[in-house]
Design a protein around this motif. Structure first.
Motif, PDB file in Angstrom:
ATOM      1  N   CYS A 224       0.852  -1.183   0.000  1.00  0.00           N
ATOM      2  CA  CYS A 224       0.000   0.000   0.000  1.00  0.00           C
ATOM      3  C   CYS A 224       0.892   1.238   0.000  1.00  0.00           C
ATOM      4  CB  CYS A 224      -0.889   0.035   1.246  1.00  0.00           C
ATOM      5  SG  CYS A 224      -1.784  -1.501   1.598  1.00  0.00           S
ATOM      6  N   GLY A 225       0.513   2.256  -0.768  1.00  0.00           N
ATOM      7  CA  GLY A 225       1.300   3.479  -0.840  1.00  0.00           C
ATOM      8  C   GLY A 225       0.434   4.652  -1.245  1.00  0.00           C
ATOM      9  N   ARG A 226       1.077   5.799  -1.443  1.00  0.00           N
ATOM     10  CA  ARG A 226       0.330   6.962  -1.909  1.00  0.00           C
ATOM     11  C   ARG A 226       0.494   7.183  -3.399  1.00  0.00           C
ATOM     12  NH1 ARG A 226       1.921   9.183   3.272  1.00  0.00           N
ATOM     13  NH2 ARG A 226       3.703  10.250   2.323  1.00  0.00           N
ATOM     14  N   THR A 227       1.437   6.477  -4.023  1.00  0.00           N
ATOM     15  CA  THR A 227       1.602   6.545  -5.473  1.00  0.00           C
ATOM     16  C   THR A 227       1.801   5.137  -6.025  1.00  0.00           C
ATOM     17  OG1 THR A 227       4.028   6.701  -5.551  1.00  0.00           O
ATOM     18  CG2 THR A 227       2.812   8.775  -5.202  1.00  0.00           C
ATOM     19  N   VAL A 228       1.612   4.997  -7.319  1.00  0.00           N
ATOM     20  CA  VAL A 228       1.790   3.690  -7.954  1.00  0.00           C
ATOM     21  C   VAL A 228       3.250   3.245  -7.871  1.00  0.00           C
ATOM     22  CG1 VAL A 228       1.635   2.439 -10.144  1.00  0.00           C
ATOM     23  CG2 VAL A 228      -0.212   3.989  -9.462  1.00  0.00           C
ATOM     24  N   LEU A 229       4.196   4.179  -8.092  1.00  0.00           N
ATOM     25  CA  LEU A 229       5.613   3.817  -8.028  1.00  0.00           C
ATOM     26  C   LEU A 229       6.003   3.369  -6.622  1.00  0.00           C
ATOM     27  CD1 LEU A 229       8.418   3.536  -9.217  1.00  0.00           C
ATOM     28  CD2 LEU A 229       8.782   5.993  -8.804  1.00  0.00           C
ATOM     29  N   ASP A 230       5.540   4.078  -5.595  1.00  0.00           N
ATOM     30  CA  ASP A 230       5.841   3.676  -4.225  1.00  0.00           C
ATOM     31  C   ASP A 230       5.372   2.249  -3.967  1.00  0.00           C
ATOM     32  OD1 ASP A 230       6.830   6.209  -3.825  1.00  0.00           O
ATOM     33  OD2 ASP A 230       5.301   6.822  -2.376  1.00  0.00           O
ATOM     34  N   THR A 231       4.176   1.954  -4.453  1.00  0.00           N
ATOM     35  CA  THR A 231       3.596   0.630  -4.226  1.00  0.00           C
ATOM     36  C   THR A 231       4.386  -0.438  -4.972  1.00  0.00           C
ATOM     37  OG1 THR A 231       1.470   1.787  -4.126  1.00  0.00           O
ATOM     38  CG2 THR A 231       1.384  -0.592  -4.159  1.00  0.00           C
ATOM     39  N   ALA A 232       4.859  -0.099  -6.173  1.00  0.00           N
ATOM     40  CA  ALA A 232       5.682  -1.032  -6.946  1.00  0.00           C
ATOM     41  C   ALA A 232       7.005  -1.325  -6.240  1.00  0.00           C
ATOM     42  CB  ALA A 232       5.934  -0.466  -8.339  1.00  0.00           C
ATOM     43  N   LEU A 233       7.624  -0.291  -5.688  1.00  0.00           N
ATOM     44  CA  LEU A 233       8.887  -0.482  -4.974  1.00  0.00           C
ATOM     45  C   LEU A 233       8.701  -1.435  -3.796  1.00  0.00           C
ATOM     46  CD1 LEU A 233      10.087   3.233  -5.022  1.00  0.00           C
ATOM     47  CD2 LEU A 233      11.291   1.312  -6.095  1.00  0.00           C
ATOM     48  N   LEU A 234       7.591  -1.293  -3.085  1.00  0.00           N
ATOM     49  CA  LEU A 234       7.316  -2.172  -1.951  1.00  0.00           C
ATOM     50  C   LEU A 234       6.953  -3.576  -2.413  1.00  0.00           C
ATOM     51  CD1 LEU A 234       7.017  -2.596   1.061  1.00  0.00           C
ATOM     52  CD2 LEU A 234       4.734  -1.571   0.930  1.00  0.00           C
ATOM     53  N   HIS A 235       6.187  -3.673  -3.485  1.00  0.00           N
ATOM     54  CA  HIS A 235       5.822  -4.982  -4.051  1.00  0.00           C
ATOM     55  C   HIS A 235       7.074  -5.803  -4.340  1.00  0.00           C
ATOM     56  CE1 HIS A 235       2.858  -7.247  -6.861  1.00  0.00           C
ATOM     57  NE2 HIS A 235       3.923  -7.995  -6.700  1.00  0.00           N
ATOM     58  N   SER A 236       8.078  -5.153  -4.918  1.00  0.00           N
ATOM     59  CA  SER A 236       9.295  -5.874  -5.302  1.00  0.00           C
ATOM     60  C   SER A 236      10.067  -6.387  -4.088  1.00  0.00           C
ATOM     61  CB  SER A 236      10.195  -4.976  -6.156  1.00  0.00           C
ATOM     62  OG  SER A 236      10.737  -3.920  -5.390  1.00  0.00           O
ATOM     63  N   VAL A 237       9.870  -5.750  -2.931  1.00  0.00           N
ATOM     64  CA  VAL A 237      10.538  -6.183  -1.704  1.00  0.00           C
ATOM     65  C   VAL A 237       9.860  -7.421  -1.113  1.00  0.00           C
ATOM     66  CG1 VAL A 237      10.960  -5.571   0.723  1.00  0.00           C
ATOM     67  CG2 VAL A 237      11.492  -3.931  -1.095  1.00  0.00           C
ATOM     68  N   ILE A 238       8.533  -7.425  -1.073  1.00  0.00           N
ATOM     69  CA  ILE A 238       7.823  -8.479  -0.332  1.00  0.00           C
ATOM     70  C   ILE A 238       7.466  -9.698  -1.168  1.00  0.00           C
ATOM     71  CG2 ILE A 238       6.892  -6.821   1.329  1.00  0.00           C
ATOM     72  CD1 ILE A 238       4.177  -7.056  -0.117  1.00  0.00           C
ATOM     73  N   ALA A 239       7.487  -9.591  -2.490  1.00  0.00           N
ATOM     74  CA  ALA A 239       7.083 -10.712  -3.343  1.00  0.00           C
ATOM     75  C   ALA A 239       8.231 -11.695  -3.542  1.00  0.00           C
ATOM     76  CB  ALA A 239       6.594 -10.195  -4.692  1.00  0.00           C
ATOM     77  N   GLY A 240       7.881 -12.915  -3.887  1.00  0.00           N
ATOM     78  CA  GLY A 240       8.885 -13.933  -4.175  1.00  0.00           C
ATOM     79  C   GLY A 240       8.581 -15.247  -3.486  1.00  0.00           C
ATOM     80  N   HIS A 241       9.167 -16.307  -3.995  1.00  0.00           N
ATOM     81  CA  HIS A 241       8.890 -17.666  -3.510  1.00  0.00           C
ATOM     82  C   HIS A 241       9.380 -17.863  -2.078  1.00  0.00           C
ATOM     83  CE1 HIS A 241       8.295 -21.953  -3.487  1.00  0.00           C
ATOM     84  NE2 HIS A 241       9.579 -22.182  -3.275  1.00  0.00           N
TER      85      HIS A 241
END
Length: 496
Positions: A224-241
């Motif tokens: 969750c973020g205030r912008t799409v880019l912020d949310t993408a940056l966080l997505h890349s941290v928490i996602a993965g096998h």
């Protein structure tokens, strides 16, 4: 640079990407940024109730570690030093995990959730744990056993649910990033009513290890973020096998950061977008539909081809969801038996184990949790399993087929995120069906396991409150959400 040379508002008003850039260049320290957000929490959260627990000392220790790593040229991630708010459904070694329930009051877990681990490894200080509907069951964050969370846009209204605490923390600038979970819309729906961005990733792409289960086949952690880019940056941290989660998918994470950056810079030529016929019309607030149509028009102006798409079985999603979810709740919450951890009532030697269990559950679970346990137990009982749970699973298959058919014609689907804007606190507490209908647009995504995003689409002309645009993509194509979302965000401009 010391904090007294910079107003806290200058820091709390920046996006996560902006903060990350300043911290990485050592223009500002993570300690300064983290302290500014802790000060903001101390200043305003008693009016909003976004946080259940604030981790001030631990957050500053993590911030200092991030600063040291950056100074040595060994930044652990692109978000190193940027603080975050964590929904209180993820286990944390250094803070209570209550899931908004009295039955877990004061419980400090013996291990970190996978998402918690990844945040720590990325050098992201955890500000605290955010309020939520008890065990993620609710649409307004009024079902928390501890406090009501208020919407920063209008404190007489709900911030959405079940992750209203995370959304309220973002919208009130108490945190630049947050983590939520989405079982039937609990990330996207709060995002919509608070003018923030929330993403429900494809099921299985973010580990559920240490995420206290509500409905195991539906739950999914997300950024969750205030912008799409912020949310993408966080997505890349928490996602993965994660091998510890048997439902985790061992596939590469799409480059959501590149997709977000490309979307902001490029038009949508060659992109086909489907407007879901069944997710608009009767029962929707006029201002919500007006905002949605304006968003679709803007997508067309960006070069996308927009067509109407019918998903006929979406009309059965609500009924199917409220059989599948309670059935899984009935199974998952059986572990809270007063014997191993959490609350224990009547343990004075005069009651049997069964009596202690019954009294503990009576006092430890709230009304909504009890309601869903009873519905689920009934649906799974002998003689009713096939008629209720079995039929609901067949409807789930039909909804998945609707999505598959639609994605043969279009790249993404769009709809309003919620049928209305945020409703007044207390308005639907005594009307469970009315509360459930607030998730009408978000439920099909969870039943199918695909990814979806809510991005702000302006303010309703009816009441001046935020409205969200929902974007849905095929499974494992979460990068499409970020491309379309960022393109729309760039064209839309600031809100309010």
């Amino acid at each position: 640079m010391s904090t007294d040379t910079r107003a806290a508002g200058e820091l709390t008003g920046l996006t996560a990407a902006e903060l990350a850039g300043k911290i990485a260049s050592r223009e500002v320290s993570s300690v300064e940024v983290t302290q500014a957000h802790l000060d903001r929490i101390a200043e305003i959260d008693d009016q909003l109730g976004a946080f259940l627990h604030v981790n001030g000392a631990q957050a500053l220790v993590a911030a200092k570690a991030a600063d040291d790593a950056i100074a040595s040229g060994d930044a652990p991630s692109a978000l190193a030093g940027v603080p975050i708010a964590l929904k209180d459904v993820f286990t944390t070694l250094d803070a209570p995990t209550t899931c908004g329930s009295k039955i877990l009051e004061g419980w400090v877990p013996p291990y970190d959730a996978a998402v918690t681990e990844r945040l720590r490894a990325a050098g992201i200080p955890i500000l605290g744990k955010t309020n939520m509907d008890e065990f993620a069951m609710g649409s307004s964050t009024e079902n928390s056993a501890y406090q009501v969370t208020r919407n920063p846009w209008d404190t007489s209204r709900i911030p959405g649910g079940s992750g209203g605490g995370s959304a309220a923390a973002l919208a009130s600038y108490q945190a630049p990033l947050a983590i939520g979970t989405d079982t039937g819309g609990s990330i996207r729906q709060p995002a919509a009513v608070t003018a923030t961005v929330g993403v429900k990733p494809t099921y299985g792409t973010v580990s559920r290890y240490g995420l206290v289960a509500c409905a195991s086949s539906l739950d999914q952690g997300g950024p969750c973020g205030r912008t799409v880019l912020d949310t993408a940056l966080l997505h890349s941290v928490i996602a993965g096998h994660d091998a510890r989660d048997s439902t985790s998918i061992d596939v590469p994470v799409p480059d959501v950061i590149a997709a977000a950056k490309a979307g902001a810079e490029q038009d949508l030529s060659g992109v086909r977008i489907g407007v879901v016929t069944e997710l608009q019309g009767e029962g929707y607030q006029p201002g919500v539909l007006e905002s949605f149509r304006a968003a679709v028009s803007l997508l067309t102006e960006r070069g996308a081809e927009v067509v109407e798409v019918s998903c006929p079985h979406f009309t059965y999603a609500l009924g199917a969801y409220y059989l599948i979810l309670p059935s899984e709740v009935s199974s998952n919450l059986a572990r809270f038996d007063a014997m191993r951890y959490g609350l224990r009532v009547g343990d004075d030697g005069s009651h049997s184990a069964e009596e202690v269990m019954a009294m503990t559950r009576d006092q430890g679970f709230g009304p909504e949790v009890k309601r869903r346990i009873m519905i689920g137990t009934y649906a799974l009982s002998s003689g009713y399993y096939d008629a209720y749970y079995g039929q609901a699973q067949k409807v789930r298959t039909l909804i998945s087929r609707d999505f598959a058919s639609a994605f043969e014609k279009v790249d993404v689907l769009v709809s309003p995120t919620t049928p209305t804007t945020a409703f007044p606190l207390g308005e639907k507490v005594d009307d469970p069906l009315a509360m459930y209908l607030f998730d009408l647009c978000t439920l099909p995504v969870n039943l199918a396991g695909i990814g979806a995003m809510s991005v702000p689409s302006g303010l309703s002309a009816d009441d001046g409150l935020p409205v969200g645009l929902q974007i849905m993509a095929p499974a494992l194509a979460d990068d499409r959400l970020y491309r379309i979302g960022a393109s729309y965000e760039a064209a839309r401009g600031p809100i309010g």
